[in-house]
Design an enzyme around this catalytic site. Structure first.
Site, PDB file in Angstrom:
ATOM      1  N   THR A 185       0.873  -1.173   0.000  1.00  0.00           N
ATOM      2  CA  THR A 185       0.000   0.000   0.000  1.00  0.00           C
ATOM      3  C   THR A 185       0.910   1.223   0.000  1.00  0.00           C
ATOM      4  O   THR A 185       2.064   1.136   0.432  1.00  0.00           O
ATOM      5  CB  THR A 185      -0.866   0.039   1.266  1.00  0.00           C
ATOM      6  OG1 THR A 185       0.010   0.114   2.385  1.00  0.00           O
ATOM      7  CG2 THR A 185      -1.723  -1.194   1.386  1.00  0.00           C
ATOM      8  N   GLU A 333      -5.732  -3.914  -0.685  1.00  0.00           N
ATOM      9  CA  GLU A 333      -6.062  -5.015   0.222  1.00  0.00           C
ATOM     10  C   GLU A 333      -7.224  -5.868  -0.272  1.00  0.00           C
ATOM     11  O   GLU A 333      -7.501  -6.917   0.285  1.00  0.00           O
ATOM     12  CB  GLU A 333      -6.426  -4.451   1.610  1.00  0.00           C
ATOM     13  CG  GLU A 333      -5.254  -3.886   2.392  1.00  0.00           C
ATOM     14  CD  GLU A 333      -4.997  -2.410   2.110  1.00  0.00           C
ATOM     15  OE1 GLU A 333      -5.343  -1.947   1.004  1.00  0.00           O
ATOM     16  OE2 GLU A 333      -4.451  -1.726   2.987  1.00  0.00           O
ATOM     17  N   LYS A 442     -15.103  16.963  10.457  1.00  0.00           N
ATOM     18  CA  LYS A 442     -16.016  16.865  11.604  1.00  0.00           C
ATOM     19  C   LYS A 442     -16.428  18.268  12.016  1.00  0.00           C
ATOM     20  O   LYS A 442     -15.663  18.996  12.619  1.00  0.00           O
ATOM     21  CB  LYS A 442     -15.322  16.140  12.752  1.00  0.00           C
ATOM     22  CG  LYS A 442     -14.921  14.730  12.348  1.00  0.00           C
ATOM     23  CD  LYS A 442     -14.113  14.011  13.388  1.00  0.00           C
ATOM     24  CE  LYS A 442     -13.598  12.698  12.840  1.00  0.00           C
ATOM     25  NZ  LYS A 442     -12.463  12.831  11.901  1.00  0.00           N
ATOM     26  N   TRP A 447     -20.633  14.984  10.223  1.00  0.00           N
ATOM     27  CA  TRP A 447     -19.550  14.783   9.277  1.00  0.00           C
ATOM     28  C   TRP A 447     -19.875  15.396   7.925  1.00  0.00           C
ATOM     29  O   TRP A 447     -20.987  15.229   7.423  1.00  0.00           O
ATOM     30  CB  TRP A 447     -19.282  13.279   9.077  1.00  0.00           C
ATOM     31  CG  TRP A 447     -18.600  12.652  10.253  1.00  0.00           C
ATOM     32  CD1 TRP A 447     -18.265  13.259  11.425  1.00  0.00           C
ATOM     33  CD2 TRP A 447     -18.183  11.296  10.373  1.00  0.00           C
ATOM     34  NE1 TRP A 447     -17.652  12.361  12.276  1.00  0.00           N
ATOM     35  CE2 TRP A 447     -17.593  11.141  11.646  1.00  0.00           C
ATOM     36  CE3 TRP A 447     -18.237  10.179   9.523  1.00  0.00           C
ATOM     37  CZ2 TRP A 447     -17.062   9.933  12.093  1.00  0.00           C
ATOM     38  CZ3 TRP A 447     -17.717   8.983   9.979  1.00  0.00           C
ATOM     39  CH2 TRP A 447     -17.132   8.866  11.249  1.00  0.00           C
TER      40      TRP A 447
HETATM   41  P1  ADP Z   1      -3.385   3.393  -1.717  1.00  0.00           P
HETATM   42  O1  ADP Z   1      -2.227   2.496  -1.729  1.00  0.00           O
HETATM   43  O2  ADP Z   1      -3.185   4.778  -2.230  1.00  0.00           O
HETATM   44  O3  ADP Z   1      -4.220   3.329  -0.468  1.00  0.00           O
HETATM   45  P2  ADP Z   1      -5.458   1.974  -2.976  1.00  0.00           P
HETATM   46  O4  ADP Z   1      -5.752   1.875  -4.415  1.00  0.00           O
HETATM   47  O5  ADP Z   1      -5.342   0.746  -2.195  1.00  0.00           O
HETATM   48  O6  ADP Z   1      -4.184   2.794  -2.916  1.00  0.00           O
HETATM   49  O7  ADP Z   1      -6.496   2.964  -2.299  1.00  0.00           O
HETATM   50  C1  ADP Z   1      -7.706   2.510  -1.807  1.00  0.00           C
HETATM   51  C2  ADP Z   1      -8.574   3.671  -1.412  1.00  0.00           C
HETATM   52  O8  ADP Z   1      -8.918   4.469  -2.522  1.00  0.00           O
HETATM   53  C3  ADP Z   1      -9.890   3.252  -0.839  1.00  0.00           C
HETATM   54  O9  ADP Z   1      -9.770   2.889   0.508  1.00  0.00           O
HETATM   55  C4  ADP Z   1     -10.753   4.501  -1.044  1.00  0.00           C
HETATM   56  O10 ADP Z   1     -10.535   5.454  -0.026  1.00  0.00           O
HETATM   57  C5  ADP Z   1     -10.199   5.057  -2.337  1.00  0.00           C
HETATM   58  N1  ADP Z   1     -11.069   4.673  -3.459  1.00  0.00           N
HETATM   59  C6  ADP Z   1     -10.947   3.619  -4.268  1.00  0.00           C
HETATM   60  N2  ADP Z   1     -11.918   3.590  -5.195  1.00  0.00           N
HETATM   61  C7  ADP Z   1     -12.701   4.668  -4.967  1.00  0.00           C
HETATM   62  C8  ADP Z   1     -13.883   5.210  -5.576  1.00  0.00           C
HETATM   63  N3  ADP Z   1     -14.465   4.658  -6.639  1.00  0.00           N
HETATM   64  N4  ADP Z   1     -14.401   6.331  -5.036  1.00  0.00           N
HETATM   65  C9  ADP Z   1     -13.842   6.933  -3.968  1.00  0.00           C
HETATM   66  N5  ADP Z   1     -12.717   6.478  -3.374  1.00  0.00           N
HETATM   67  C10 ADP Z   1     -12.157   5.361  -3.848  1.00  0.00           C
END
Ligand code: ADP
Length: 545
Positions: A185, A333, A442, A447
């Site tokens: 990640t 994940e 917040k 929120w």
């Molecule tokens: P990083 O390593 O940057 O966390 P990821 O691709 O694993 O990369 O990121 C996952 C996160 O991206 C999710 O937990 C969410 O917050 C955001 N995310 C993924 N897809 C969407 C979506 N369609 N709309 C809004 N947020 C998204």
């Protein structure tokens, strides 16, 4: 009583063998870092993958060993996807956009034995090499004529390494639960953590992705894969394309608007996947070339994920390209697909804003992924589209923990993985992301969704991109600040942005201030980098404070 069906392991090597047997002549087109466009076929790719597997043996790689890549999307990277995992080793795709210290940390943490790299990353590799303790060989992914002149121990040439192998190779059979690939990640807080996929999780995830109500990829499709192969296995598409024998188009490092457009048009792509920021680059190119009619491509669907799809992006693809936007939510994940947005038959009756509202939700659950939203005490919340809570997910392609136990026990008492996202789920099972828990604003005990405010701001014709962060406020705890980038040449001021927002969001969600910047910071996977923005604006005084 046990069933009497054959117990065949679900292995990644079966995908490439299927593609080579049933779709031998379907093309894989790559724009190489060296410049030219390269063409091979699924059969050619399978032969190269077998040579990769043999080369692993020649380099002393054993099953379970990690093999790193620092590379863009190309047939060479694809051959590694199949050759390395297929022989039982673990393909570790490293994100080259991370800071060098993070790359160094990741490769050492994974104990990569060999590092494959695109020639564009040669200076980075030369800089990192002395600190990469486990790496025994560095392989430049090119031919002899383009070998970089860098000082690293045991520098090898990809094409020569493979040419030395006969290709006469039979894939081994092993436990489908064996690790196949590893992806860290991006670690916006703390050190990056490794997500370790298995052959079984990968094959099941691939099957899910092909269904008509998900990405619906078939052999008649030409897929332009823009999402990088170092980002959550490029959303699984390198595997999905092989399972159905789709034509695959790989852009290499050429991700500017013009290159993407030309490749899409010249190869007549029907489907493409990428994060919102790459599409903004494409739109900027088209804004500067109004004589181009993107309908000439004939693209049918655009898959977008990684960050929320804004109304402006969705409408532009529908109007100018005649394409359907298929949004997905997921994370490294979750392999990464968790939910996918597709309409239900009952939505045929909707139009206008009501239809748009459904389309802009992140999507519905797919088979294999259980979803729940919970409050701070872990109590399950109703699926009424109003209650929002922490999103937890469970399924055969959701991680059970991080590589080498980093982060400790991560699952909740019911075996769900807490995503760190806050969402609502409506009675039809559509999930809508409110925010990342750490980004939500917040205000006065309630929120504010930064995503909703950003989406509303992006529909202002004079704005290119917008980010909303919470700033401390003496009365309300936090209040939103909007940081926006103007479209080139546009005349926009804070008052017009606020007036635009006033018609679209609740009054108490309106940002207390608007600031214009030349560009916004992004993470290595193309998301708004809110930690940096909060740091940048920590001394900003809201007029209301
Ligand atoms: P990083 O390593 O940057 O966390 P990821 O691709 O694993 O990369 O990121 C996952 C996160 O991206 C999710 O937990 C969410 O917050 C955001 N995310 C993924 N897809 C969407 C979506 N369609 N709309 C809004 N947020 C998204």
């Amino acid at each position: 009583m046990q069933g009497l069906m054959q117990d065949r392991p679900l292995l990644i090597s079966s995908l490439i063998e299927h593609a080579a047997t049933f779709h031998p002549d379907t093309e894989i087109v790559s724009r190489l870092p060296e410049g030219p466009t390269h063409r091979t076929t699924w059969r050619g790719l399978r032969d190269r993958a077998r040579q990769v597997a043999q080369a692993m043996g020649a380099l002393g790689i054993r099953p379970g060993d990690r093999v790193g890549t620092l590379a863009w999307n190309s047939y060479r990277h694809l051959a590694l996807y199949y050759g390395v995992s297929g022989m039982g080793a673990v393909l570790h795709t490293v994100n080259p956009r991370l800071f060098p210290e993070q790359i160094d940390y990741i490769i050492n943490h994974a104990e990569d034995q060999v590092l494959f790299f695109d020639i564009g990353f040669a200076p980075l590799v030369a800089q990192l090499a002395p600190r990469l303790k486990s790496v025994r060989a560095f392989v430049a992914m090119t031919d002899r004529a383009h070998m970089p002149a860098i000082e690293v121990p045991n520098l090898l040439c990809f094409e020569e390494l493979l040419d030395a192998q006969s290709g006469d190779y039979v894939w081994p059979e092993f436990d489908e639960k064996s690790a196949s690939s590893l992806c860290y990640t991006s670690g916006t807080t703390g050190n990056p953590k490794g997500v370790l996929y298995s052959h079984r999780s990968t094959v099941l995830h691939t099957l899910m992705e092909l269904a008509p109500d998900t990405f619906g990829i078939s052999s008649s499709e030409t897929v332009l894969l823009i999402v990088p192969m170092f980002h959550a296995n490029a959303w699984g598409t390198p595997y999905a394309a092989a399972m159905v024998g789709a034509k695959l188009v790989l852009p290499g490092p050429h991700l500017d608007g013009q290159s993407v457009y030309n490749l899409m048009r010249d190869e007549r792509c029907t489907f493409s996947q990428g994060v919102p920021t790459v599409w903004l680059m494409l739109f900027q190119y088209l804004d500067a070339h109004p004589q181009i009619d993107p309908r000439e491509i004939g693209v049918k669907r655009i898959g977008i994920g990684g960050a929320a799809v804004s109304r402006a992006v969705l409408e532009r693809f529908e109007r100018d390209f005649g394409a359907e936007v298929v949004q997905g939510w997921g994370m490294t994940e979750t392999s990464p697909i968790g939910v996918i947005s597709k309409l239900l038959p009952k939505h045929a009756e909707l139009d206008g804003d009501a239809l748009l509202k459904v389309k802009l939700k992140q999507g519905r659950g797919v088979w294999g992924v259980d979803l729940k939203i919970v409050d701070a005490a872990g109590q399950t919340l109703p699926w009424d589209g109003v209650a929002y809570g922490h999103l937890h997910v469970r399924g055969p392609w959701i991680c059970s923990g991080y590589f080498r136990g980093e982060g400790g026990e991560v699952l909740d008492a019911e075996g769900y993985f807490p995503t760190g996202d806050v969402a609502t789920i409506d009675p039809d099972g559509y999930l809508q992301l409110v925010d990342r828990a750490k980004d939500v604003i917040k205000s006065g005990g309630e929120w504010i969704s930064s995503i909703d405010v950003e989406n509303a701001a992006c529909s202002h014709p004079g704005l290119l991109e917008a980010a909303v962060i919470g700033l401390p406020h003496p009365k309300w705890q936090e209040r939103p600040l909007l940081v926006a980038v103007k479209r080139p040449g546009a005349e926009v001021d804070a008052a017009s942005v606020l007036a635009h927002l006033g018609e679209r969001i609740a009054k108490w969600w309106l940002p207390d201030d608007v600031v214009f910047v030349d560009s916004l910071p992004h993470t290595a996977t193309g998301k708004l980098l809110k930690t940096k923005l909060r740091e940048q604006f920590k001394d900003h005084r809201l007029p209301t404070a």
